[in-house]
Design a protein around this motif. Sequence first.
Motif, PDB file in Angstrom:
ATOM      1  N   LEU A  70      -5.251  24.296  46.164  1.00 40.77           N
ATOM      2  CA  LEU A  70      -5.008  23.533  47.704  1.00 40.77           C
ATOM      3  C   LEU A  70      -3.757  22.344  47.305  1.00 40.77           C
ATOM      4  O   LEU A  70      -3.552  21.568  48.288  1.00 40.77           O
ATOM      5  N   GLY A  71      -3.714  21.675  46.546  1.00 41.30           N
ATOM      6  CA  GLY A  71      -3.091  20.990  45.568  1.00 41.30           C
ATOM      7  C   GLY A  71      -1.290  21.313  46.564  1.00 41.30           C
ATOM      8  O   GLY A  71      -0.461  20.721  46.950  1.00 41.30           O
ATOM      9  N   VAL A  72      -0.676  22.395  46.031  1.00 47.15           N
ATOM     10  CA  VAL A  72       0.170  22.590  46.520  1.00 47.15           C
ATOM     11  C   VAL A  72       0.385  22.702  48.346  1.00 47.15           C
ATOM     12  O   VAL A  72       1.515  22.290  48.353  1.00 47.15           O
ATOM     13  N   ILE A  73      -0.655  23.065  49.015  1.00 50.15           N
ATOM     14  CA  ILE A  73      -0.809  22.816  50.866  1.00 50.15           C
ATOM     15  C   ILE A  73      -0.963  21.237  50.553  1.00 50.15           C
ATOM     16  O   ILE A  73       0.083  21.036  51.835  1.00 50.15           O
ATOM     17  N   SER A  74      -1.431  20.527  49.615  1.00 46.19           N
ATOM     18  CA  SER A  74      -1.971  19.431  50.283  1.00 46.19           C
ATOM     19  C   SER A  74      -0.549  18.027  49.732  1.00 46.19           C
ATOM     20  O   SER A  74       0.184  16.993  50.744  1.00 46.19           O
ATOM     21  N   PHE A  75       0.553  18.198  48.849  1.00 40.42           N
ATOM     22  CA  PHE A  75       1.533  18.566  48.366  1.00 40.42           C
ATOM     23  C   PHE A  75       2.884  18.925  49.584  1.00 40.42           C
ATOM     24  O   PHE A  75       3.565  17.646  49.646  1.00 40.42           O
ATOM     25  N   ILE A  76       2.154  19.991  49.895  1.00 40.81           N
ATOM     26  CA  ILE A  76       3.453  20.031  51.274  1.00 40.81           C
ATOM     27  C   ILE A  76       3.356  19.626  52.336  1.00 40.81           C
ATOM     28  O   ILE A  76       4.710  19.031  52.924  1.00 40.81           O
ATOM     29  N   SER A  77       2.414  19.367  52.602  1.00 42.71           N
ATOM     30  CA  SER A  77       1.097  18.886  54.068  1.00 42.71           C
ATOM     31  C   SER A  77       1.419  16.906  54.096  1.00 42.71           C
ATOM     32  O   SER A  77       1.286  16.379  54.929  1.00 42.71           O
ATOM     33  N   GLN A  78       1.431  16.549  53.148  1.00 43.20           N
ATOM     34  CA  GLN A  78       1.139  15.597  52.459  1.00 43.20           C
ATOM     35  C   GLN A  78      -0.685  15.539  53.270  1.00 43.20           C
ATOM     36  O   GLN A  78      -0.115  13.935  54.019  1.00 43.20           O
ATOM     37  N   THR A  79      -1.632  15.857  53.086  1.00 42.64           N
ATOM     38  CA  THR A  79      -2.673  15.917  53.919  1.00 42.64           C
ATOM     39  C   THR A  79      -4.129  16.046  52.562  1.00 42.64           C
ATOM     40  O   THR A  79      -3.828  17.174  52.183  1.00 42.64           O
ATOM     41  N   ASP A  80      -4.808  15.205  53.386  1.00 41.56           N
ATOM     42  CA  ASP A  80      -6.084  15.998  52.416  1.00 41.56           C
ATOM     43  C   ASP A  80      -6.434  17.223  52.300  1.00 41.56           C
ATOM     44  O   ASP A  80      -6.706  17.552  53.011  1.00 41.56           O
ATOM     45  N   PRO A  81      -7.023  17.839  51.108  1.00 45.03           N
ATOM     46  CA  PRO A  81      -7.902  18.992  51.798  1.00 45.03           C
ATOM     47  C   PRO A  81      -9.005  18.848  52.426  1.00 45.03           C
ATOM     48  O   PRO A  81      -8.755  20.282  52.732  1.00 45.03           O
ATOM     49  N   VAL A  82      -9.232  17.850  52.638  1.00 43.93           N
ATOM     50  CA  VAL A  82     -11.375  17.968  53.430  1.00 43.93           C
ATOM     51  C   VAL A  82     -10.497  17.525  54.503  1.00 43.93           C
ATOM     52  O   VAL A  82     -11.074  18.590  55.506  1.00 43.93           O
ATOM     53  N   LYS A  83      -8.956  17.411  55.216  1.00 48.59           N
ATOM     54  CA  LYS A  83      -8.622  17.354  56.453  1.00 48.59           C
ATOM     55  C   LYS A  83      -8.629  18.634  56.578  1.00 48.59           C
ATOM     56  O   LYS A  83      -8.287  19.053  57.891  1.00 48.59           O
ATOM     57  N   PHE A  84      -7.206  19.301  55.546  1.00 51.42           N
ATOM     58  CA  PHE A  84      -7.295  20.596  56.698  1.00 51.42           C
ATOM     59  C   PHE A  84      -7.894  21.725  55.943  1.00 51.42           C
ATOM     60  O   PHE A  84      -7.476  22.870  56.818  1.00 51.42           O
ATOM     61  N   GLY A  85      -8.941  21.408  55.405  1.00 50.32           N
ATOM     62  CA  GLY A  85      -9.002  22.224  55.109  1.00 50.32           C
ATOM     63  C   GLY A  85     -10.354  23.376  56.234  1.00 50.32           C
ATOM     64  O   GLY A  85     -10.006  24.956  56.255  1.00 50.32           O
ATOM     65  N   ALA A  86     -10.374  23.340  57.159  1.00 44.72           N
ATOM     66  CA  ALA A  86     -11.306  23.722  58.523  1.00 44.72           C
ATOM     67  C   ALA A  86     -10.247  25.139  58.887  1.00 44.72           C
ATOM     68  O   ALA A  86      -9.890  26.326  59.096  1.00 44.72           O
TER      69      ALA A  86
END
Length: 505
Positions: A70-86
Amino acid sequence: MDKLKNYDTLLFAAIAFYAIYLFTSYSGIGISPDSIMYTSAARNFVANGNLHTFNNIPIVDFPVFYPFFLGVISFISQTDPVKFGAVLNMCMFATLIFTSGWIMSRFTPASHIYKWLALAAIILNPGLLQVYSYLWSETLFILEVLLFLIVFRKYLLTHAGKWLVFAAGIAAVACITRYAAVTIVGTGGLLLLLDRQLPIRKKVSHIIIYGLICISLLVANLTFNALHTGTVTGPREPSITSFSQNLYYFGSVFCEWIGMTPNMYHTFALPLAIIILVGFIAALTFNFTRRKLDSFENLAITFALIYGLFIVLSSTFSRYERINPRLLAPMYIPALWGYTSWGLLLLKRIADRRVRMAVAAIFILMMLGYITQIYLIDKKRYNDQIVDEYGNPGYTDNDWMESEFAKYLKTIDKGMFAPKVGIYSDAHEAVYFFSGMSSYLVPHKFFKKDVEKFYKIKRFYLIWFNNLENPELINIKDIQKVKKLKVIKQFEEGAIYEYDSQNQN
């Protein structure tokens, strides 16, 4: 027909994507206490380069790979996991369905109609739909299980070392995704032992190589935990449920999945659990005697057996949440294959065309009946959570969103808390989720020394949620018997208290 292998699977994958969209359309991705642990560690990874949770200690109760993922995706997308989780779970569920279809296209024999029915049964399984509606590590782990089956089958067909190493690498990553991934290690190890085509010396060397690679990352994770927190997987309490009770709970999940009503569980749950596990043992034994260990169907049977036994036995010795659809979700697809793919072999062996068509029609009707039953279960959940606008149960459902206490925590003045004075709660993850503040969980009753240590604290704040009664924790009444708490802020759903030994009269 070869093109249909891909096009029909892509269609089902798109349906799977849309199914998770529907179940997250009202309140977004489901958030449970586990989800908050994963999310806080992922946020710390992006901000500070470590996998510490919101209370500033390394994540221990769970392995590190999912929050890292989740952290890697968050770092790349600059988006919080709760927001991109769905969206992430929509993609992962679609990938799971495509992978399942790809595997079933390679069953021996293969059938498009069987694949369509099985894919529908997978998409509509209430347990999988629940898992992929939440920010949970099972979403990644279940996909890793199927990837392992694909690669390990390639090894069984070729006995090439590169495929063994690749499969062991997947198992190693899975072991730091979910601790239950030791069942993947066990699946490969058992099949290596049973493989009669391997010469003894080669078998021994392959088992050693496989074992060392599989456990490498897990050993590193557990060693880190022990060195930094003093425990390998966090504090664990002994089980309070017996083997027979856990078998019953195991069977009750399958009763739920086949559409039985709860009042039927008492009669059918225990016998069904025994039939399922004994059936897998019998099937594996049969395949061993026929020297047919390298099929996807046999790999699925082996994993389902080992995973099911692991959950029942580990629940008998260690206390965690009662066996439920979430815990058993990783074995659903392999179990479905194990208990339906035999129909393809049966049809192949029936010479008379009319008899074969009659048996096929009965099988299709049974599958359609099952699919209809679980569709009705899903429809009820959809009506309750989406149509009636309640949301996925958890910290984003309506009860929490409309809670005055939760609203207050979102805007709380952190300056009201004295510096360096500890904040405790019966739901420390809720405190973090709504306020962003770090706090500590009040001690479990089982750990007497922790309780004594807590009562010796001379000053602390207590954020208490009335609707989250946890019988394993000391409760507010226990604390008030020992400490005179001052109410700072009172709500119907809970309160904020302060204890200061200097102000006691």
